[in-house]
Design a protein around this motif. Structure first.
Motif, short mmCIF file in Angstrom:
data_model
loop_
_atom_site.label_atom_id
_atom_site.label_comp_id
_atom_site.label_asym_id
_atom_site.label_seq_id
_atom_site.Cartn_x
_atom_site.Cartn_y
_atom_site.Cartn_z
N HIS A 200 27.34 -2.71 -23.48
CA HIS A 200 28.39 -3.49 -23.99
C HIS A 200 27.75 -5.06 -24.09
CE1 HIS A 200 32.01 -4.89 -25.50
NE2 HIS A 200 32.33 -5.76 -24.60
N LEU A 201 27.19 -5.45 -23.33
CA LEU A 201 26.42 -6.76 -23.39
C LEU A 201 25.47 -6.86 -24.40
CD1 LEU A 201 25.83 -8.12 -19.60
CD2 LEU A 201 27.53 -9.13 -21.52
N LEU A 202 24.84 -5.70 -24.63
CA LEU A 202 23.57 -5.43 -25.76
C LEU A 202 24.19 -5.58 -27.05
CD1 LEU A 202 21.21 -2.76 -23.95
CD2 LEU A 202 20.83 -5.12 -24.36
N VAL A 203 25.42 -4.82 -27.14
CA VAL A 203 25.94 -4.91 -28.36
C VAL A 203 26.74 -6.19 -28.90
CG1 VAL A 203 27.98 -3.90 -29.69
CG2 VAL A 203 26.61 -2.20 -28.17
N MET A 204 27.46 -6.69 -28.04
CA MET A 204 27.87 -8.03 -28.30
C MET A 204 26.91 -9.11 -28.27
SD MET A 204 31.08 -7.59 -28.13
CE MET A 204 31.61 -9.24 -28.39
N ALA A 205 25.61 -9.25 -27.72
CA ALA A 205 24.67 -10.22 -27.92
C ALA A 205 24.10 -10.15 -29.19
CB ALA A 205 23.92 -10.11 -26.82
N ARG A 207 25.79 -10.03 -31.86
CA ARG A 207 26.82 -10.93 -33.02
C ARG A 207 26.43 -12.19 -32.95
NH1 ARG A 207 31.55 -8.46 -33.99
NH2 ARG A 207 32.26 -10.50 -34.55
N PRO A 208 26.40 -12.88 -34.09
CA PRO A 208 25.93 -14.29 -34.34
C PRO A 208 26.70 -15.02 -33.50
CG PRO A 208 27.28 -13.45 -36.22
CD PRO A 208 27.11 -12.00 -35.45
N ASN A 209 27.68 -14.90 -33.36
CA ASN A 209 28.40 -15.90 -32.47
C ASN A 209 28.48 -15.83 -30.86
OD1 ASN A 209 30.10 -13.67 -33.00
ND2 ASN A 209 31.79 -14.65 -31.85
N VAL A 210 27.56 -14.94 -30.50
CA VAL A 210 27.26 -14.49 -29.09
C VAL A 210 26.01 -14.84 -28.59
CG1 VAL A 210 27.76 -12.80 -27.12
CG2 VAL A 210 29.49 -13.17 -28.90
N SER A 211 25.66 -15.40 -27.37
CA SER A 211 24.42 -15.43 -26.96
C SER A 211 24.30 -15.26 -25.45
CB SER A 211 23.71 -16.94 -27.21
OG SER A 211 22.39 -17.06 -26.57
N VAL A 212 23.71 -14.37 -25.08
CA VAL A 212 23.37 -13.91 -23.66
C VAL A 212 22.05 -14.10 -22.98
CG1 VAL A 212 23.70 -12.09 -21.93
CG2 VAL A 212 25.35 -12.27 -23.96
N ARG A 213 21.82 -15.19 -22.30
CA ARG A 213 20.59 -15.24 -21.77
C ARG A 213 20.55 -14.97 -20.15
NH1 ARG A 213 18.58 -19.37 -25.30
NH2 ARG A 213 16.62 -19.32 -23.76
N VAL A 214 19.34 -14.35 -19.81
CA VAL A 214 19.17 -14.34 -18.01
C VAL A 214 18.25 -15.08 -17.57
CG1 VAL A 214 18.18 -12.70 -16.66
CG2 VAL A 214 19.30 -11.68 -18.68
N THR A 278 15.29 -12.62 -26.90
CA THR A 278 14.73 -11.47 -26.93
C THR A 278 14.28 -10.83 -25.49
OG1 THR A 278 13.77 -11.94 -29.10
CG2 THR A 278 12.59 -10.14 -27.97
N ALA A 279 13.82 -11.56 -24.80
CA ALA A 279 13.08 -11.22 -23.37
C ALA A 279 14.53 -10.87 -22.57
CB ALA A 279 12.41 -12.34 -22.68
N SER A 280 15.82 -11.56 -22.85
CA SER A 280 16.74 -11.40 -22.07
C SER A 280 17.49 -10.26 -22.47
CB SER A 280 17.83 -12.56 -22.41
OG SER A 280 17.61 -13.76 -21.89
N LEU A 281 17.61 -10.00 -23.92
CA LEU A 281 18.07 -8.66 -24.04
C LEU A 281 17.06 -7.16 -23.54
CD1 LEU A 281 19.16 -8.96 -27.73
CD2 LEU A 281 20.52 -8.89 -25.64
N ALA A 282 15.92 -7.63 -23.15
CA ALA A 282 15.09 -6.65 -22.80
C ALA A 282 15.25 -6.36 -21.41
CB ALA A 282 13.53 -6.88 -23.08
N GLU A 283 15.63 -7.53 -20.59
CA GLU A 283 15.78 -7.31 -19.34
C GLU A 283 17.25 -6.64 -19.14
OE1 GLU A 283 14.44 -8.44 -15.19
OE2 GLU A 283 13.74 -7.78 -17.32
N ILE A 284 18.15 -6.98 -20.05
CA ILE A 284 19.56 -6.25 -19.78
C ILE A 284 19.38 -4.81 -20.19
CG2 ILE A 284 21.88 -6.13 -20.81
CD1 ILE A 284 21.64 -9.26 -21.25
N ASP A 285 18.57 -4.46 -21.07
CA ASP A 285 18.30 -3.22 -21.42
C ASP A 285 17.63 -2.34 -20.23
OD1 ASP A 285 18.63 -0.84 -23.20
OD2 ASP A 285 16.57 -1.33 -23.85
#
Length: 300
Positions: A200-205, A207-214, A278-285
Motif C-alpha cells: 500500500h505504501l508503494l502504491v500511495m507513494a 501519487r503526486p501529493n504523497v512522498s515517502v522517504r526512508v 527512488t531508493a526509498s521505494l526500492a527499500e520498501i519493496d
C-alpha cells in the motif's frame, strides 16, 4: 480567504481574521478584553481558534474593530455559524472511553481536514494516513488505548476517513513522510499484514501529493529520533501551522511559532539524511518481499 472543511478550521480562520482586525485597529488584547468586559485569555483563545465563538461576542468585536463592510461582516458571522457545526468524525468518536485520547483524535482529524501539507517522521509505525485497515487494527490493539473490537473498528474507520483527504479531487492533502528503517523491519500484526501494508505504501507513494522517504540505519542517530512528530501546514489566512508529538497518551499539539519552527527544522534534517525517492521505494519493496516470503513460509 480559503474555505474550511471542518468546524475547527472555521474557528481557526475566524481567529486569524479577528487577530488581523484587532491589529488593524491598533488594539492590544488587554484593551479589547476591557471593552468586551471579559478576560484577556478569552480573546486570545478566540484568536487561536481554541475557543468556541459566540455570536454576540463576535458582533461586539465587529463594532469594536470598526468593521463597516457588509461583505466582511457577513464573512465573519458565517464563520461563527460554521464553527459551531458538527465534524464528520464526531459520530465515530461519540461514546468512546479515554476522553483525552478521543479529544486529541478529533482535533487531529479536524486539523488534517483543513491542512495544506503534513510533514511527518515515524519511528515505530507507518503514519495513520497511510495505514491499511488490518495494520491500523494491529497498531490500535498494541497501544492498549481501546480494549473492545467495536471501539477499535470505529477508530480504524476514523483513520480510513482521514485518508480521504489524500484522495480528494479538489486540492488533496500533501503528505511528506520520513520513515525510520525500523518501521520496515518491525512486524505489526503478522508478516502478511506487513506485506500488504508495504505494498500500500508503494502504491500511495506514486501519487503526486504523497512522498515517502526512508531514513536508513546507516544514517546514524539523529535528534529527530527522540520521538515521532509532524508539522501540519495551512494556507495563509487559515490559522497558524501546528506541530504535533506522538506519545503514550496520544498526541500533543504545539502551535507556538518557536515550537513549530524547531520541529520544521528537525524534519528538514531528517529529510536530507533520508534515501532519495527512488531508493526509498526500492527499500520498501525489498522489505515487502521479505515479509511476503515469511508469510508464505519460504526463505527470505
Amino acid at each position: 480567504m480559503p474555505t474550511s472543511r471542518s468546524p475547527l478550521g472555521s474557528r481557526r480562520r475566524l481567529g486569524a481574521e479577528l487577530r488581523r482586525l484587532r491589529t488593524r485597529a491598533g488594539l492590544t488584547l488587554d484593551e479589547v478584553a476591557a471593552q468586551l468586559t471579559c478576560s484577556t485569555s478569552k480573546i486570545s483563545r478566540l484568536e487561536t481558534g481554541k475557543g468556541i465563538p459566540k455570536l454576540p461576542d463576535v458582533r461586539e468585536l465587529i463594532r469594536i474593530y470598526g468593521v463597516t463592510s457588509d461583505t466582511e461582516q457577513e464573512m465573519l458571522l458565517r464563520l461563527v455559524h460554521d464553527s459551531r457545526e458538527h465534524g464528520w468524525w464526531e459520530p465515530l468518536l461519540d461514546g468512546l472511553p479515554h476522553d483525552t485520547v478521543v479529544d486529541l483524535s478529533a482535533r487531529h482529524a479536524a486539523l488534517e481536514s483543513d491542512a495544506l501539507r503534513v510533514s511527518a517522521f515515524e519511528i515505530v509505525w507507518v503514519h495513520g494516513l497511510l495505514q491499511t485497515p488490518d495494520y491500523a487494527r494491529a497498531v490500535l490493539a498494541a497501544t492498549g488505548r481501546v480494549e473492545h473490537d467495536g471501539e477499535i473498528d470505529r477508530l480504524v474507520e476514523l483513520r480510513r476517513r482521514r485518508q480521504e483527504a489524500l484522495l480528494r479531487a479538489d486540492s488533496p492533502l500533501e503528505l511528506v513522510l520520513v520513515l525510520d528503517e525500523s518501521v520496515l523491519h518491525r512486524v505489526v500484526g503478522s508478516p502478511a499484514i506487513m506485506a500488504e501494508q508495504l505494498q500500500h505504501l508503494l502504491v500511495m507513494a506514486r501519487r503526486p501529493n504523497v512522498s515517502v522517504r526512508v531514513l536508513p540505519f546507516a544514517g546514524g542517530a539523529r535528534r529527530g529520533h527522540a520521538g515521532a512528530f509532524g508539522v501540519i501546514e495551512f494556507l495563509p489566512g487559515a490559522g497558524s501551522d501546528v506541530a504535533y508529538l506522538e506519545g503514550h497518551t496520544g498526541l500533543t499539539h504545539l502551535d507556538g511559532p518557536g515550537d513549530v519552527e524547531e520541529y520544521r527544522a528537525v524534519f528538514g534534517e531528517l529529510l536530507l539524511a533520508s534515501l532519495d525517492a527512488t531508493a526509498s521505494l526500492a527499500e520498501i519493496d525489498r522489505f515487502r518481499d521479505i515479509h511476503e516470503s515469511y508469510a508464505e513460509g519460504r526463505p527470505a
